[in-house]
Design a protein around this motif. Sequence first.
Motif, PDB file in Angstrom:
ATOM      1  N   UNK A   1       0.660  -1.248  -0.078  1.00  0.00           N
ATOM      2  CA  UNK A   1      -0.086  -0.112   0.087  1.00  0.00           C
ATOM      3  C   UNK A   1       0.811   1.105   0.049  1.00  0.00           C
ATOM      4  N   UNK A   2       0.534   2.053   1.022  1.00  0.00           N
ATOM      5  CA  UNK A   2       1.068   3.287   0.826  1.00  0.00           C
ATOM      6  C   UNK A   2       2.639   3.206   1.502  1.00  0.00           C
ATOM      7  N   UNK A   3       2.895   2.298   2.055  1.00  0.00           N
ATOM      8  CA  UNK A   3       4.324   1.908   2.523  1.00  0.00           C
ATOM      9  C   UNK A   3       5.328   2.175   1.366  1.00  0.00           C
ATOM     10  N   UNK A   4       4.789   1.356   0.105  1.00  0.00           N
ATOM     11  CA  UNK A   4       5.456   1.338  -0.999  1.00  0.00           C
ATOM     12  C   UNK A   4       5.889   2.776  -1.510  1.00  0.00           C
ATOM     13  N   UNK A   5       4.638   3.471  -1.596  1.00  0.00           N
ATOM     14  CA  UNK A   5       4.691   4.665  -2.178  1.00  0.00           C
ATOM     15  C   UNK A   5       5.767   5.533  -1.227  1.00  0.00           C
ATOM     16  N   UNK A   6       5.735   5.462   0.043  1.00  0.00           N
ATOM     17  CA  UNK A   6       6.670   6.198   0.983  1.00  0.00           C
ATOM     18  C   UNK A   6       8.152   5.820   0.512  1.00  0.00           C
TER      19      UNK A   6
ATOM     20  N   UNK B   1      21.716  -0.662   0.125  1.00  0.00           N
ATOM     21  CA  UNK B   1      21.729  -1.905  -0.563  1.00  0.00           C
ATOM     22  C   UNK B   1      21.049  -3.095  -0.032  1.00  0.00           C
ATOM     23  N   UNK B   2      20.776  -3.282   1.232  1.00  0.00           N
ATOM     24  CA  UNK B   2      20.175  -4.267   1.614  1.00  0.00           C
ATOM     25  C   UNK B   2      18.478  -3.861   1.504  1.00  0.00           C
ATOM     26  N   UNK B   3      17.986  -2.627   1.355  1.00  0.00           N
ATOM     27  CA  UNK B   3      16.876  -2.179   1.602  1.00  0.00           C
ATOM     28  C   UNK B   3      16.305  -2.554   0.258  1.00  0.00           C
ATOM     29  N   UNK B   4      17.343  -2.076  -0.941  1.00  0.00           N
ATOM     30  CA  UNK B   4      16.958  -2.198  -2.180  1.00  0.00           C
ATOM     31  C   UNK B   4      16.968  -3.635  -2.633  1.00  0.00           C
ATOM     32  N   UNK B   5      17.563  -4.525  -2.204  1.00  0.00           N
ATOM     33  CA  UNK B   5      17.625  -5.923  -2.399  1.00  0.00           C
ATOM     34  C   UNK B   5      16.232  -6.370  -1.922  1.00  0.00           C
ATOM     35  N   UNK B   6      15.752  -5.978  -0.812  1.00  0.00           N
ATOM     36  CA  UNK B   6      14.708  -6.454  -0.125  1.00  0.00           C
ATOM     37  C   UNK B   6      13.383  -6.008  -1.059  1.00  0.00           C
ATOM     38  N   UNK B   7      13.394  -4.784  -1.499  1.00  0.00           N
ATOM     39  CA  UNK B   7      12.330  -4.253  -2.382  1.00  0.00           C
ATOM     40  C   UNK B   7      12.393  -5.154  -3.613  1.00  0.00           C
ATOM     41  N   UNK B   8      13.349  -5.504  -4.252  1.00  0.00           N
ATOM     42  CA  UNK B   8      13.310  -6.217  -5.509  1.00  0.00           C
ATOM     43  C   UNK B   8      12.873  -7.463  -5.242  1.00  0.00           C
ATOM     44  N   UNK B   9      13.292  -8.366  -4.127  1.00  0.00           N
ATOM     45  CA  UNK B   9      12.688  -9.563  -3.903  1.00  0.00           C
ATOM     46  C   UNK B   9      11.401  -9.359  -3.727  1.00  0.00           C
ATOM     47  N   UNK B  10      10.776  -8.583  -3.021  1.00  0.00           N
ATOM     48  CA  UNK B  10       9.381  -8.631  -2.793  1.00  0.00           C
ATOM     49  C   UNK B  10       8.505  -8.406  -3.854  1.00  0.00           C
ATOM     50  N   UNK B  11       9.247  -7.287  -4.865  1.00  0.00           N
ATOM     51  CA  UNK B  11       8.479  -6.807  -6.017  1.00  0.00           C
ATOM     52  C   UNK B  11       8.446  -8.381  -7.075  1.00  0.00           C
ATOM     53  N   UNK B  12       9.320  -9.235  -6.838  1.00  0.00           N
ATOM     54  CA  UNK B  12       9.201 -10.487  -7.647  1.00  0.00           C
ATOM     55  C   UNK B  12       8.384 -11.615  -7.127  1.00  0.00           C
ATOM     56  N   UNK B  13       8.287 -11.420  -5.784  1.00  0.00           N
ATOM     57  CA  UNK B  13       7.835 -12.516  -4.916  1.00  0.00           C
ATOM     58  C   UNK B  13       6.033 -12.374  -4.864  1.00  0.00           C
TER      59      UNK B  13
ATOM     60  N   UNK C   1       2.332 -10.532  -5.892  1.00  0.00           N
ATOM     61  CA  UNK C   1       1.537 -10.049  -7.054  1.00  0.00           C
ATOM     62  C   UNK C   1       1.326  -8.407  -7.025  1.00  0.00           C
ATOM     63  N   UNK C   2       2.047  -7.552  -7.170  1.00  0.00           N
ATOM     64  CA  UNK C   2       1.896  -6.104  -6.885  1.00  0.00           C
ATOM     65  C   UNK C   2       1.252  -5.551  -8.157  1.00  0.00           C
ATOM     66  N   UNK C   3       0.416  -4.340  -8.126  1.00  0.00           N
ATOM     67  CA  UNK C   3      -0.092  -3.939  -9.166  1.00  0.00           C
ATOM     68  C   UNK C   3       1.026  -3.233 -10.023  1.00  0.00           C
ATOM     69  N   UNK C   4       0.728  -2.842 -11.434  1.00  0.00           N
ATOM     70  CA  UNK C   4       1.761  -2.140 -12.133  1.00  0.00           C
ATOM     71  C   UNK C   4       2.073  -1.085 -11.721  1.00  0.00           C
ATOM     72  N   UNK C   5       1.292  -0.176 -10.984  1.00  0.00           N
ATOM     73  CA  UNK C   5       1.900   0.946 -10.763  1.00  0.00           C
ATOM     74  C   UNK C   5       2.881   0.838  -9.663  1.00  0.00           C
ATOM     75  N   UNK C   6       2.631   0.121  -8.749  1.00  0.00           N
ATOM     76  CA  UNK C   6       3.988  -0.374  -7.681  1.00  0.00           C
ATOM     77  C   UNK C   6       5.017  -0.908  -8.149  1.00  0.00           C
ATOM     78  N   UNK C   7       4.882  -1.797  -9.239  1.00  0.00           N
ATOM     79  CA  UNK C   7       6.230  -2.288  -9.835  1.00  0.00           C
ATOM     80  C   UNK C   7       6.929  -1.249 -10.688  1.00  0.00           C
ATOM     81  N   UNK C   8       6.083  -0.348 -11.109  1.00  0.00           N
ATOM     82  CA  UNK C   8       6.850   0.869 -12.099  1.00  0.00           C
ATOM     83  C   UNK C   8       7.399   1.639 -10.999  1.00  0.00           C
ATOM     84  N   UNK C   9       6.903   1.839 -10.006  1.00  0.00           N
ATOM     85  CA  UNK C   9       7.387   2.909  -9.017  1.00  0.00           C
ATOM     86  C   UNK C   9       8.737   2.276  -8.412  1.00  0.00           C
ATOM     87  N   UNK C  10       8.712   0.889  -8.117  1.00  0.00           N
ATOM     88  CA  UNK C  10       9.861   0.373  -7.528  1.00  0.00           C
ATOM     89  C   UNK C  10      11.059   0.353  -8.586  1.00  0.00           C
TER      90      UNK C  10
END
Length: 95
Positions: A5-10, A33-45, A47-56
């Motif tokens: 949700x909004x945590x992704x936006x922030x 670096x750890x935060x970005x790796x975690x974000x990319x793993x969560x993005x792949x794992x 099923x996020x909507x396209x807006x969040x995938x594009x934002x990440x």
Amino acid sequence: EDFSGYNIDVACCLLESCGRYLYRMKHTHAKLEELMETMMRIKKARNLDERHVAMITSAFLMVNPPPQTSRSTKEVPPLEAYLRHLLMSRLDAEE
């Protein structure tokens, strides 16, 4: 912990605004670096909507852009360079 949700936006807003600075500082590089790796793993794992995938993806590329390749410059013959100079500079409609 709660990356939805909004945590992704922030998180993406934070990375886009000051992420590149934090990434290049030696005392915050490892944590970011750890935060970005975690974000990319969560993005792949998840099923996020396209807006969040594009934002990440955008935030990731803002922090760590891909290396740029240098373009080769075209060698212009002297006559063509002079003609361009005449047409663009000397025959300008404003003068």
